[in-house]
Design a protein around this motif. Sequence first.
Motif: not given
Lengths: 65, 505
Positions: B426, B468, B473
């Motif tokens: 992240r 994430k 992503h």
Amino acid sequence: MQERIRQQKSTGSEQTAPSEEVQASGSEASEKLKSDIDDLLDEIDEVLESNAEEFVKNYVQKGGE
Amino acid sequence: MPTPKICGIETEYGIFVRGADLTPMMASSLIVNAYSDEGLALRAWDFTGEQPDFDARVGWRPEADYPEVEVLMANTVLTNGARYYVDHAHPEISTPECRSVSDVVLYDRAGEEILRSSMERANARLPEGVEIVLHKNNSDGKGNSYGCHENYLVSRDVPFGRLAAQLTSHFVTRQVYTGAGKVGTECSRDGEADVLFQLSQRADFFEEEVGLETTVRRPIINTRDEPHCDPERWRRLHVIAGDANMSENATFLKVGTTALILGLIEDNKFPDHLRIVDPVTEIRHVSHDPSLQHVVTCESGKQITAVDLQIELFNSTQKWFNTLDMDPTNGDGAEILSLWETVLNALTSQPEKAAHIIDWVAKKRVIDGMMARHSENIPLERLRAIDLQYHDMNRERCLAYRMSLATRVTHDDARRAMTEPPADTRAFFRGECIRKWPHDVSSANWDSMVFDIGGPLLQRVPMMDPFKGTQSHVAALLNSCESVTALLDALGHDAVEPVADDPGW
């Protein structure tokens, strides 16, 4: 403990990839390693702060974390 | 199956002002501000979720001596996803979250470059004769210590008591290759002889086996339970029992072996006969014996040296690792094991063979050499000066840079990692948002970003899953959005929490 420290004379290091072993053996290699450490010590004497001992005495840190 | 590891390092640097009477807090602020003043960092940290007094064992313990969160000191977040700030009386940098151990080493090296750059920038502003000096060390030699903490993502399913008991054996013995070396003894104990040289900077400072504090009564296992992610699934293990390393390979081994052993513990394959009796005493005794002959006693009755205990841990870890169909360290596992074996072989036969990897061996080689050269009539203060200067962040003065330590990170890669985030955690989302929209980010934390898009409310994006927000992503999404408003729209209402106040400021 000082006795132990004296017993462990430095015989050198190696300067390439970490997984390689020191190949040096025999008197010729020992001489080379001794000369390496001598060069290093000369260098350190040169770059060590001129007032190194004074600097160490004054070096006080606050605890952290 | 072990949890894929996300790891990071927080390092407090020693700070000294030559030629002026500045407090260390002021000097530390000058260092951090010298970097952020030039637009290299964003002054915004969100303190929501900071709970340093939350104890993994019993819940809240407000009576504990935990450090208060300091909101007035310089507090910044960088485009590489790192946090750079003043903690108490030291500048501190936390690497971004990393999926591989190689990345931890890369961002630790980038951290050194950031501190060095800050030091040069700050010193350029100071009057002639005044200089701030930074050291990547953990002790002033006078009983004051500051930390280099490691963080590891661990499954919540592992009982904390078992994890603590098993990991302690590793922390007591890993010093044989993670120790940064120290001249002298601090916090001398009655009945124990002081030593001239020891393996670790930190070992003298531990007083408890398990505990919450980090500044007093330091424990080998720290129970701070501040997960910075979904607390139902994970914990963030906060490790305070380590030295800051100058050797990149020592950092690689320190984090790599610990990450693998945590996987071993998660799979309940740790060899329990290696639990050590009286670890608080033994962590010191192992450190105090550079001959590596000290024998510890295990609860099983087994008597074993630290190196031999590490060999057994290595064997168990390797055997377990070979049964896995995944690598919890994201591709570094085989190399961690190979280097671990190499240094243990060297320590068994001739530690000097590992002088290019292990900081204490490199440092001791010089200390021994100086003592031999001066027939041991060398003042202790001069040996201490060599010890201190090994860690100096000034490239010309730093002795570690003259030791021919093997490297893992190129200078160019370290420079690039000063500004670019890791792609696979992240931290990518955090760093890229700050790079793209520095004026729209109100604040950031490990598990959130708060945006100010001009309305009555701020917009908080929680990031409770550290896996994430990676490049794969969100890179396309971030590229497709011209503004934060567009980004928030694309993320959707479920991903955004409107908040009235920014707790960061």
